[in-house]
Design a protein around this motif. Sequence first.
Motif, PDB file in Angstrom:
ATOM      1  N   ASP A 212      -3.129  20.283   2.948  1.00  0.00           N
ATOM      2  CA  ASP A 212      -1.989  21.109   3.336  1.00  0.00           C
ATOM      3  C   ASP A 212      -1.306  21.754   2.135  1.00  0.00           C
ATOM      4  N   ARG A 213      -1.391  21.113   1.005  1.00  0.00           N
ATOM      5  CA  ARG A 213      -0.776  21.664  -0.200  1.00  0.00           C
ATOM      6  C   ARG A 213      -1.755  22.562  -0.957  1.00  0.00           C
ATOM      7  N   GLY A 214      -2.937  22.627  -0.403  1.00  0.00           N
ATOM      8  CA  GLY A 214      -3.931  23.495  -1.032  1.00  0.00           C
ATOM      9  C   GLY A 214      -4.456  22.977  -2.359  1.00  0.00           C
ATOM     10  N   VAL A 215      -4.360  21.670  -2.580  1.00  0.00           N
ATOM     11  CA  VAL A 215      -4.932  21.161  -3.829  1.00  0.00           C
ATOM     12  C   VAL A 215      -6.211  20.399  -3.516  1.00  0.00           C
ATOM     13  N   THR A 216      -7.175  20.611  -4.358  1.00  0.00           N
ATOM     14  CA  THR A 216      -8.429  19.894  -4.170  1.00  0.00           C
ATOM     15  C   THR A 216      -8.602  18.908  -5.313  1.00  0.00           C
ATOM     16  N   VAL A 217      -9.322  17.911  -5.013  1.00  0.00           N
ATOM     17  CA  VAL A 217      -9.492  16.811  -5.941  1.00  0.00           C
ATOM     18  C   VAL A 217     -10.946  16.352  -5.798  1.00  0.00           C
ATOM     19  N   PRO A 218     -11.619  16.125  -6.895  1.00  0.00           N
ATOM     20  CA  PRO A 218     -13.018  15.705  -6.795  1.00  0.00           C
ATOM     21  C   PRO A 218     -13.135  14.332  -6.139  1.00  0.00           C
ATOM     22  N   GLU A 219     -14.279  14.077  -5.540  1.00  0.00           N
ATOM     23  CA  GLU A 219     -14.470  12.807  -4.833  1.00  0.00           C
ATOM     24  C   GLU A 219     -14.276  11.583  -5.732  1.00  0.00           C
ATOM     25  N   ASN A 220     -14.568  11.742  -7.035  1.00  0.00           N
ATOM     26  CA  ASN A 220     -14.394  10.571  -7.900  1.00  0.00           C
ATOM     27  C   ASN A 220     -12.921  10.306  -8.205  1.00  0.00           C
ATOM     28  N   HIS A 221     -12.048  11.080  -7.618  1.00  0.00           N
ATOM     29  CA  HIS A 221     -10.628  10.774  -7.719  1.00  0.00           C
ATOM     30  C   HIS A 221     -10.175   9.900  -6.558  1.00  0.00           C
ATOM     31  N   LEU A 222     -11.116   9.519  -5.721  1.00  0.00           N
ATOM     32  CA  LEU A 222     -10.815   8.505  -4.722  1.00  0.00           C
ATOM     33  C   LEU A 222     -11.545   7.257  -5.167  1.00  0.00           C
ATOM     34  N   GLN A 223     -10.815   6.400  -5.824  1.00  0.00           N
ATOM     35  CA  GLN A 223     -11.439   5.239  -6.449  1.00  0.00           C
ATOM     36  C   GLN A 223     -11.270   3.990  -5.602  1.00  0.00           C
ATOM     37  N   TYR A 224     -12.392   3.341  -5.360  1.00  0.00           N
ATOM     38  CA  TYR A 224     -12.355   2.086  -4.619  1.00  0.00           C
ATOM     39  C   TYR A 224     -12.510   0.937  -5.592  1.00  0.00           C
ATOM     40  N   PHE A 225     -11.591  -0.015  -5.519  1.00  0.00           N
ATOM     41  CA  PHE A 225     -11.715  -1.204  -6.358  1.00  0.00           C
ATOM     42  C   PHE A 225     -12.311  -2.323  -5.515  1.00  0.00           C
ATOM     43  N   ASP A 226     -13.378  -2.864  -6.015  1.00  0.00           N
ATOM     44  CA  ASP A 226     -14.167  -3.787  -5.214  1.00  0.00           C
ATOM     45  C   ASP A 226     -13.917  -5.257  -5.576  1.00  0.00           C
ATOM     46  N   GLY A 227     -13.056  -5.504  -6.522  1.00  0.00           N
ATOM     47  CA  GLY A 227     -12.888  -6.889  -6.999  1.00  0.00           C
ATOM     48  C   GLY A 227     -11.898  -7.708  -6.182  1.00  0.00           C
ATOM     49  N   THR A 228     -11.477  -8.798  -6.762  1.00  0.00           N
ATOM     50  CA  THR A 228     -10.516  -9.697  -6.133  1.00  0.00           C
ATOM     51  C   THR A 228      -9.178  -8.987  -5.920  1.00  0.00           C
ATOM     52  N   ARG A 229      -8.481  -9.391  -4.906  1.00  0.00           N
ATOM     53  CA  ARG A 229      -7.230  -8.715  -4.558  1.00  0.00           C
ATOM     54  C   ARG A 229      -6.133  -8.886  -5.596  1.00  0.00           C
ATOM     55  N   GLU A 230      -6.235  -9.910  -6.414  1.00  0.00           N
ATOM     56  CA  GLU A 230      -5.158 -10.138  -7.377  1.00  0.00           C
ATOM     57  C   GLU A 230      -5.550  -9.812  -8.813  1.00  0.00           C
ATOM     58  N   ASP A 231      -6.707  -9.278  -8.990  1.00  0.00           N
ATOM     59  CA  ASP A 231      -7.211  -9.062 -10.346  1.00  0.00           C
ATOM     60  C   ASP A 231      -6.686  -7.764 -10.955  1.00  0.00           C
ATOM     61  N   VAL A 232      -5.421  -7.774 -11.299  1.00  0.00           N
ATOM     62  CA  VAL A 232      -4.790  -6.575 -11.854  1.00  0.00           C
ATOM     63  C   VAL A 232      -5.467  -6.115 -13.155  1.00  0.00           C
ATOM     64  N   PRO A 233      -5.784  -7.025 -14.074  1.00  0.00           N
ATOM     65  CA  PRO A 233      -6.476  -6.579 -15.281  1.00  0.00           C
ATOM     66  C   PRO A 233      -7.795  -5.873 -14.950  1.00  0.00           C
ATOM     67  N   GLY A 234      -8.508  -6.417 -13.977  1.00  0.00           N
ATOM     68  CA  GLY A 234      -9.765  -5.781 -13.554  1.00  0.00           C
ATOM     69  C   GLY A 234      -9.517  -4.378 -13.015  1.00  0.00           C
ATOM     70  N   MET A 235      -8.449  -4.252 -12.259  1.00  0.00           N
ATOM     71  CA  MET A 235      -8.112  -2.940 -11.695  1.00  0.00           C
ATOM     72  C   MET A 235      -7.804  -1.944 -12.811  1.00  0.00           C
ATOM     73  N   ALA A 236      -7.074  -2.431 -13.804  1.00  0.00           N
ATOM     74  CA  ALA A 236      -6.729  -1.558 -14.931  1.00  0.00           C
ATOM     75  C   ALA A 236      -7.988  -1.186 -15.703  1.00  0.00           C
ATOM     76  N   ALA A 237      -8.870  -2.158 -15.853  1.00  0.00           N
ATOM     77  CA  ALA A 237     -10.107  -1.899 -16.597  1.00  0.00           C
ATOM     78  C   ALA A 237     -10.926  -0.806 -15.934  1.00  0.00           C
ATOM     79  N   GLN A 238     -10.957  -0.827 -14.617  1.00  0.00           N
ATOM     80  CA  GLN A 238     -11.729   0.193 -13.909  1.00  0.00           C
ATOM     81  C   GLN A 238     -11.156   1.588 -14.167  1.00  0.00           C
TER      82      GLN A 238
END
Lengths: 344, 344
Positions: A212-238
């Motif tokens: 709706d805002r007319g902005v496009t974003v590449p698919e790799n800007h939708l990042q899925y984190f697959d690790g443990t739910r509490e692994d914040v350092p892992g999330m940051a590393a990704q």
Amino acid sequence: MKDHATTIYDISELAGVSIATVSRVLNGSPNVSDATRKKVLDAIEASGYTPNAFARGLGLNTMKTIGILAADSSDLYLAKAIYHLERELRANDYDCLLCCTGYELENRKSAIDLLISKKVDGIILVGSNFIYDTDEENAYIVEAARTVPVMLLNGALEAPNVYSITSDDYKSMYEAASELIDSGVTNILYYYNSISYSGKRKEKGFRSALKDRGVTVPENHLQYFDGTREDVPGMAAQLLALHKKGVTFDGVIAADDTLAMSAVKYARTLGLSIPEEFSVIGYNNSMLSTCSDPELSSIDNKLETLCQHLTATLMGVLGGADMPKITVFSGEIAHRKTTRPKTT
Amino acid sequence: MKDHATTIYDISELAGVSIATVSRVLNGSPNVSDATRKKVLDAIEASGYTPNAFARGLGLNTMKTIGILAADSSDLYLAKAIYHLERELRANDYDCLLCCTGYELENRKSAIDLLISKKVDGIILVGSNFIYDTDEENAYIVEAARTVPVMLLNGALEAPNVYSITSDDYKSMYEAASELIDSGVTNILYYYNSISYSGKRKEKGFRSALKDRGVTVPENHLQYFDGTREDVPGMAAQLLALHKKGVTFDGVIAADDTLAMSAVKYARTLGLSIPEEFSVIGYNNSMLSTCSDPELSSIDNKLETLCQHLTATLMGVLGGADMPKITVFSGEIAHRKTTRPKTT
DNA sequence: TTGAAAGCGCTAACAC
DNA sequence: GTGTTAGCGCTTTCAA
């Protein structure tokens, strides 16, 4: 040492009345003379008698207990939900049988069977991860609902005797993304770690806002984190790994506050100032948003309200009333320090 | 729609045997011929029969349920404890009735009465805040233990039929403080928000360590935070206010990770570099310690181990075995980024 | 190996 | 206003 197995018979004897009379005062029947009532109450007091819930349950076929199912009761969000539900239910004189099922369908099925065999009066499924993609997988819910009302917190499923109470995740995400764009963030990364029902709704909201805002974003800007739910350092590393690969972004919209925390870490590692050079919006408005430094702007999905309405609806259903099958609340962005105001 | 109220009688009729026989196969008695067993099993299968737990409970006087009491099931630490307990208990075929009691003694008493009237097989008190200062206040536990075994997670009380499983908070705190001193921190602030049994043990450990190391610290370096348990900004504000009043310190040892997080915020606000100029040790080794930036060094009190042993002990007691009344584990410091190594 | 029957403790319909 | 009694669904002797 063991309990004296005081029964209603003992009391009736002690008070010199029949068991029916004892039962009456126990259940607050008005048809008892004050004198008799007092005698009985005294006897109860004197003997420290407590009614046997099984016997009662056997006759009444209910023990005023609700089964609460959650994947993981220690998850920040789910724990809060359970807490609120327990409070509300207790206020209505119901107890809670808690089952942590993990994420496996099979475990869930058997947990529900177990709850039903324990004659719970209702079942609450906490978290949208209880809803699967196919009707076949969701059959376990429909099946359970043939015996007891099933309440869905943050998950929708149309079936007899199942009731959904949800927050409008689509809309919340839509608004958050829109706001971020309007504040001048041009290159947003969407960071998520769940593909549950509500996870998908969030992503849709994000995509719609961009469109709706007319902005496009590449698919790799939708990042899925697959690790443990509490692994914040892992999330940051990704996120950091992404950066190293040359993927750039000046803002993160996260499907959970943990993910958002990791984005803050990421920015700090890169020396990006927040919110001037980098913006973050989290989700759930959990304690993490105020733990964070700077404090996270985060989507408040009104968990407590949801829980209150869920309980009210359940009580209505249990009381035989006609209740709405679907109740939707709107979330709200809690503005803190990781977002800028709208550019003028 | 409602359940068909299939009973053991229906099955007995369907299978052409007596209810006693059905009961036998239900309970896995060996005294049933294979042929009969099969008939019964088929009938059960065909009718989707589930035994009525109340009736069973009435006869057996147990429904294989454990009552779990916690002040607040959404507290990070308590939630984890509940999670682990639930898992362990379920693995032993017990269900959990959850009660959040808040911190009021009266609520606790009535919650326990309620659990007992529901005939739980045991009660677990999660968190040392269930132990009060006087015997009089603690009488409710002794009283409850006359009916069912009472397990104390992180709280000690000597009484018949009550069992304590604790982490040695005194020792952990002693070691943490000693380490901090040995790393060159000279002016430690002790930050706490609970004066529970274990809270006091922690403080004692802190004081002993200072004493043994020959360092003295003014009383205003023992800071009590009186606000909400999750109010990290508030905790940081209190530290800042202290600083403004001229109280200085180059390290914080916190009785909880939230408090430690606030110390990190404090240091950042003042532009102190961690751990070079400012050290922090948290407590509980919760997810907050890895959320933090830099990641918190924190005392791991082995919650999962505690929960496992608590459950094992309870199962032993329920099985009539003689079990240890007090079990103590040692904590361990998880070293991360907010502390320096020992100075040589 | 199987069946009959006596509880388990309480509620509620029915009598008085 | 109070007592009698028949269940509720299951387990468990005791006989057969």
